[in-house]
Design a protein around this motif. Structure first.
Motif, PDB file in Angstrom:
ATOM      1  N   ARG A 217       0.957  -1.198   0.070  1.00  0.00           N
ATOM      2  CA  ARG A 217      -0.079   0.107  -0.203  1.00  0.00           C
ATOM      3  C   ARG A 217       0.894   1.352  -0.017  1.00  0.00           C
ATOM      4  O   ARG A 217       0.670   2.292  -0.862  1.00  0.00           O
ATOM      5  CB  ARG A 217      -0.768  -0.009   1.050  1.00  0.00           C
ATOM      6  N   ARG A 218       2.007   1.357   0.727  1.00  0.00           N
ATOM      7  CA  ARG A 218       2.998   2.251   0.908  1.00  0.00           C
ATOM      8  C   ARG A 218       3.231   2.604  -0.597  1.00  0.00           C
ATOM      9  O   ARG A 218       3.797   3.773  -0.751  1.00  0.00           O
ATOM     10  CB  ARG A 218       3.947   2.109   2.014  1.00  0.00           C
ATOM     11  N   ALA A 220       2.395   1.813  -3.284  1.00  0.00           N
ATOM     12  CA  ALA A 220       1.489   2.315  -4.255  1.00  0.00           C
ATOM     13  C   ALA A 220       1.078   3.876  -4.350  1.00  0.00           C
ATOM     14  O   ALA A 220       0.258   4.535  -5.201  1.00  0.00           O
ATOM     15  CB  ALA A 220       0.213   1.629  -4.211  1.00  0.00           C
ATOM     16  N   ARG A 221       1.531   4.423  -3.137  1.00  0.00           N
ATOM     17  CA  ARG A 221       1.053   5.605  -2.892  1.00  0.00           C
ATOM     18  C   ARG A 221       2.094   6.700  -3.924  1.00  0.00           C
ATOM     19  O   ARG A 221       3.101   6.425  -3.992  1.00  0.00           O
ATOM     20  CB  ARG A 221       1.294   6.301  -1.438  1.00  0.00           C
ATOM     21  N   PRO A 222       1.389   7.598  -4.492  1.00  0.00           N
ATOM     22  CA  PRO A 222       2.019   8.700  -5.455  1.00  0.00           C
ATOM     23  C   PRO A 222       3.258   9.499  -4.615  1.00  0.00           C
ATOM     24  O   PRO A 222       2.943   9.657  -3.637  1.00  0.00           O
ATOM     25  CB  PRO A 222       0.985   9.391  -6.044  1.00  0.00           C
ATOM     26  N   ASN A 223       4.123   9.547  -4.976  1.00  0.00           N
ATOM     27  CA  ASN A 223       5.204  10.491  -4.422  1.00  0.00           C
ATOM     28  C   ASN A 223       4.811  11.927  -4.433  1.00  0.00           C
ATOM     29  O   ASN A 223       4.029  12.367  -5.346  1.00  0.00           O
ATOM     30  CB  ASN A 223       6.487  10.294  -5.250  1.00  0.00           C
ATOM     31  N   PRO A 224       4.931  12.530  -3.359  1.00  0.00           N
ATOM     32  CA  PRO A 224       4.509  14.060  -3.202  1.00  0.00           C
ATOM     33  C   PRO A 224       5.179  14.796  -4.181  1.00  0.00           C
ATOM     34  O   PRO A 224       6.265  14.532  -4.478  1.00  0.00           O
ATOM     35  CB  PRO A 224       4.788  14.382  -1.681  1.00  0.00           C
TER      36      PRO A 224
END
Length: 224
Positions: A217-218, A220-224
């Motif tokens: 899940r982490r 898959a998070r988009p980079n800020p």
């Protein structure tokens, strides 16, 4: 997508290995239950005559019937029971009618009755042969001067009382009331922790899968 493959495989294979260990422990649980059932069946089987040369491996828990006389001296082994609390096992020399001398675990008395008089008595005893292993790193040394014993070491007790290294643990005593309550052999002291181990492995598998899902899940998070 390729960057997810390795952590996903690690998560799946790791969980599979942990689940396999849990299943193996369940199989061991069935095996141990079968062993315990076999021992319990042997303990309560019809008694036989005392073998001439009992074997600690082959004759453990063998039900026997013996007749003889208790000795004037006893060894008091400190125990704790659910019903009585602190108590003492009474182990004495037992001279059989044919002259053989063995050890007899008559049973228990409350702690306050440790030094009560228990004169020799002629008894018929139905019980089980046993060679208990009660020593561990926390077991104190026996205080033979004060007659405080902390484990039933058959060889040591036999040397102390001058008997064969053979112990009969009474299940039933026929004869005069000697003021001792038999505490028969059972399987309570045989460890069977396989269910607990299985639950631990399955729990670790669940945690492993949860951590894998969190990692993915982490990732898959988009980079800020």
């Amino acid at each position: 997508m390729r960057r997810y493959i390795f952590p996903l495989l690690v998560g799946l294979f790791g969980a599979a290995a942990l689940i396999a260990l849990g299943v193996w422990q369940l199989q061991r649980l069935d095996w141990k239950r079968g062993i315990l059932a076999e021992i319990e069946g042997r303990i309560v089987a019809d008694p036989v005559a005392l073998p001439s040369h009992p074997d600690p491996a082959a004759d453990r828990y063998l039900p026997v019937e013996v007749t003889g006389e208790t000795g004037p001296r006893e060894l008091d082994v400190l125990v704790s029971t659910h019903d009585v609390g602190a108590a003492f096992r009474i182990v004495t020399a037992f001279t059989l009618d044919d002259g053989r001398r063995i050890l007899l675990d008559e049973g228990i008395v409350p702690a306050e009755a440790k030094d009560a008089p228990r004169p020799p008595a002629h008894l018929t005893v139905i019980g089980n042969l046993h060679w208990p292993d009660e020593h561990d790193s926390f077991t104190p040394d026996n205080d033979t001067a004060a007659n405080y014993w902390y484990a039933r070491d058959v060889d040591t007790m036999a040397a102390e009382l001058g008997t064969e290294p053979v112990l009969v643990v009474a299940r039933q005593i026929i004869g005069p009331d000697v003021g001792v309550t038999p505490l028969p052999v059972d399987t309570a002291g045989i460890p069977n922790n396989h269910l607990g181990y299985a639950i631990q492995w399955f729990g670790m598998a669940a945690v492993w899968l949860g951590m894998t899902a969190l990692l993915l899940r982490r990732m898959a998070r988009p980079n800020p």
